[in-house]
Design a protein around this motif. Structure first.
Motif, mmCIF file in Angstrom:
data_model
loop_
_atom_site.group_PDB
_atom_site.id
_atom_site.type_symbol
_atom_site.label_atom_id
_atom_site.label_comp_id
_atom_site.label_asym_id
_atom_site.label_seq_id
_atom_site.Cartn_x
_atom_site.Cartn_y
_atom_site.Cartn_z
ATOM 1 N N THR A 162 -11.755 22.100 6.570
ATOM 2 C CA THR A 162 -12.916 21.121 7.125
ATOM 3 C C THR A 162 -12.437 20.298 8.613
ATOM 4 O OG1 THR A 162 -13.576 20.661 4.509
ATOM 5 C CG2 THR A 162 -14.137 18.998 6.331
ATOM 6 N N PHE A 178 -19.002 16.745 1.706
ATOM 7 C CA PHE A 178 -18.082 17.776 1.019
ATOM 8 C C PHE A 178 -17.041 17.637 0.308
ATOM 9 C CE2 PHE A 178 -19.878 19.795 5.200
ATOM 10 C CZ PHE A 178 -20.672 20.698 4.888
ATOM 11 N N ALA A 213 -18.725 14.820 7.209
ATOM 12 C CA ALA A 213 -18.003 15.939 6.628
ATOM 13 C C ALA A 213 -17.377 15.509 5.595
ATOM 14 C CB ALA A 213 -17.290 16.953 7.555
ATOM 15 N N PHE A 214 -16.396 14.556 5.509
ATOM 16 C CA PHE A 214 -15.618 14.129 4.502
ATOM 17 C C PHE A 214 -16.498 13.448 3.164
ATOM 18 C CE2 PHE A 214 -12.944 10.977 2.397
ATOM 19 C CZ PHE A 214 -11.589 11.651 2.294
ATOM 20 N N PHE A 244 -9.002 12.132 7.998
ATOM 21 C CA PHE A 244 -8.392 13.272 6.826
ATOM 22 C C PHE A 244 -6.939 12.956 6.460
ATOM 23 C CE2 PHE A 244 -12.126 15.516 8.754
ATOM 24 C CZ PHE A 244 -12.759 15.878 7.522
ATOM 25 N N THR A 291 -14.679 20.293 -1.047
ATOM 26 C CA THR A 291 -13.400 20.280 -0.468
ATOM 27 C C THR A 291 -12.178 19.562 -0.860
ATOM 28 O OG1 THR A 291 -14.267 19.069 1.308
ATOM 29 C CG2 THR A 291 -14.614 21.123 1.871
ATOM 30 N N VAL A 344 -14.380 20.924 12.032
ATOM 31 C CA VAL A 344 -15.064 19.554 12.671
ATOM 32 C C VAL A 344 -14.503 19.463 14.202
ATOM 33 C CG1 VAL A 344 -14.810 17.154 12.855
ATOM 34 C CG2 VAL A 344 -15.376 18.139 10.660
ATOM 35 N N HIS A 387 -7.128 22.762 2.590
ATOM 36 C CA HIS A 387 -7.137 21.346 3.310
ATOM 37 C C HIS A 387 -7.358 21.412 4.973
ATOM 38 C CE1 HIS A 387 -5.348 20.055 -0.377
ATOM 39 N NE2 HIS A 387 -5.404 18.862 0.080
#
Length: 361
Positions: A230, A181, A177-178, A308, A188, A234, A227
């Protein structure tokens, strides 16, 4: 002489001397609170013992090699941190400090552990709270739809999605995802809790979204929400899959009960049958799973917070464990144990409110 029989003697009223019985829900809550206090003491004991069983020497982890070679410095350091006392005496000192709200002094940050936890715990609470909220809404909704449309295409699709959510490792999903996206699509924001240019909202609760709303800073609120989205999604994917499967099973079990068939035979609308009869009876196992899932989210966010760069309790616990910062490790253990204790108490209370049979046992 009168022919009428004598009237029977009056029966004395013994109700006046009896104590009024407490409400069943009140008795239920008192028992649960007393049990929670006993478990709280057990948490302090287990946390202290397990922390002191960790292999390694905190003196070697916190003092340099030059200082470690000086017996006077080592003895002074042990005396300052109470490590020269017997283990049982250390526990009594630790317990006395807990009763006064003192969790000890961190050996790395050189600040009270309570101050460190007050800084890091709200970030994890915000992340886990958002994840469990999304999980409850989507998981319960998906589970109800799958149960009502049993063996249809939508049911099979939701069951496959729930299986994927349970099976995919959370840390791998966070990395994907990081990368996708943020790095590739730029949809994001990156790391942290809020844009650096905006800065955090004036601290009130420690939750960026709540503090931004209290301060009327909509720019900070939108940044904090972006912030948060996401990493929360997850974390929520596993819980969504879990709640979908449990909700489906619970609803299917209730749909086969006689009182549900009777309600339908009376001609009650399907909406009334679903919310008043089916969901209320199915809530007990759903609440159990949701409570355990929330505790797991709070204690299992280390890798997601690392990916993150989320400044939560997971990062604090990892750094404390790698440096053998025993007061900080015990503080984190106590916080996690207290969270599970509060969640279990809340679940027990909801049991008593929802199902009268629980509080009458």
């Amino acid at each position: 002489m009168s022919d009428t029989p004598d009237s029977p003697p009056p029966v004395p009223d013994t109700r006046a001397g009896r104590r009024p019985k407490a409400h069943p829900l009140a008795r239920f809550l008192v028992r649960r609170v007393l049990l929670a206090l006993l478990m709280a003491w057990g948490i302090t004991l287990v946390t202290f013992v397990l922390t002191n069983l960790v292999p390694g020497d905190p003196v070697a982890a916190n003092l340099g090699q030059r200082a470690l070679g000086d017996p006077a410095i080592v003895a002074q350091w042990r005396a300052e941190h109470g490590l020269d006392q017997p283990l049982w005496q250390q526990y009594l000192i630790h317990l006395q400090g807990l009763l006064h709200g003192d969790l000890g002094m961190s050996q790395q940050s050189h600040r009270p552990v309570s101050e460190d936890l007050a800084e890091f715990v709200p970030a994890t609470l915000e992340l886990a709270g958002a994840a469990i909220l999304v999980s409850l809404v989507l998981g319960v909704a998906f589970g109800v739809v799958a149960a009502l449309r049993r063996d249809r295409l939508s049911d099979h699709a939701l069951r496959v999605l729930s299986l994927i959510g349970i099976s995919v490792p959370t840390f791998w999903l966070a990395l994907v995802a990081f990368y996708v996206f943020f790095y590739r699509l730029q949809l994001t924001p990156g790391s942290g809790r809020v844009d650096v240019a905006l800065g955090p909202a004036p601290p009130v609760t420690g939750l960026q979204t709540v503090d931004a709303l209290l301060a009327g800073r909509w720019d900070i609120f939108s940044s904090a929400l972006a912030h948060l989205a996401t990493p929360a999604l997850v974390l929520a994917l596993y819980t969504i899959g879990l709640l979908t499967r449990f909700t489906r099973s619970a609803v299917l079990e209730v749909l086969g009960q006689d009182y549900v068939r009777a309600a339908r035979a009376k001609g009650l609308p399907g909406r009334v049958v679903l919310f008043r009869y089916v969901l209320r009876s199915a809530l007990v196992p759903i609440i159990t799973v949701a409570g355990l899932a929330f505790g797991s989210l709070l204690s299992g966010t280390v890798l997601v917070e690392a990916i993150f760069a989320w400044p939560g309790i997971g990062q604090y616990a990892y750094k404390s464990a790698t440096t053998l910062d025993l007061p900080a490790v015990m503080g984190v253990g106590l916080v996690v144990g207290a969270v599970y204790l509060v969640i279990n108490l809340a679940v027990d209370v909801l049991y008593g409110v929802i199902d009268p049979r629980v509080r009458l046992r």
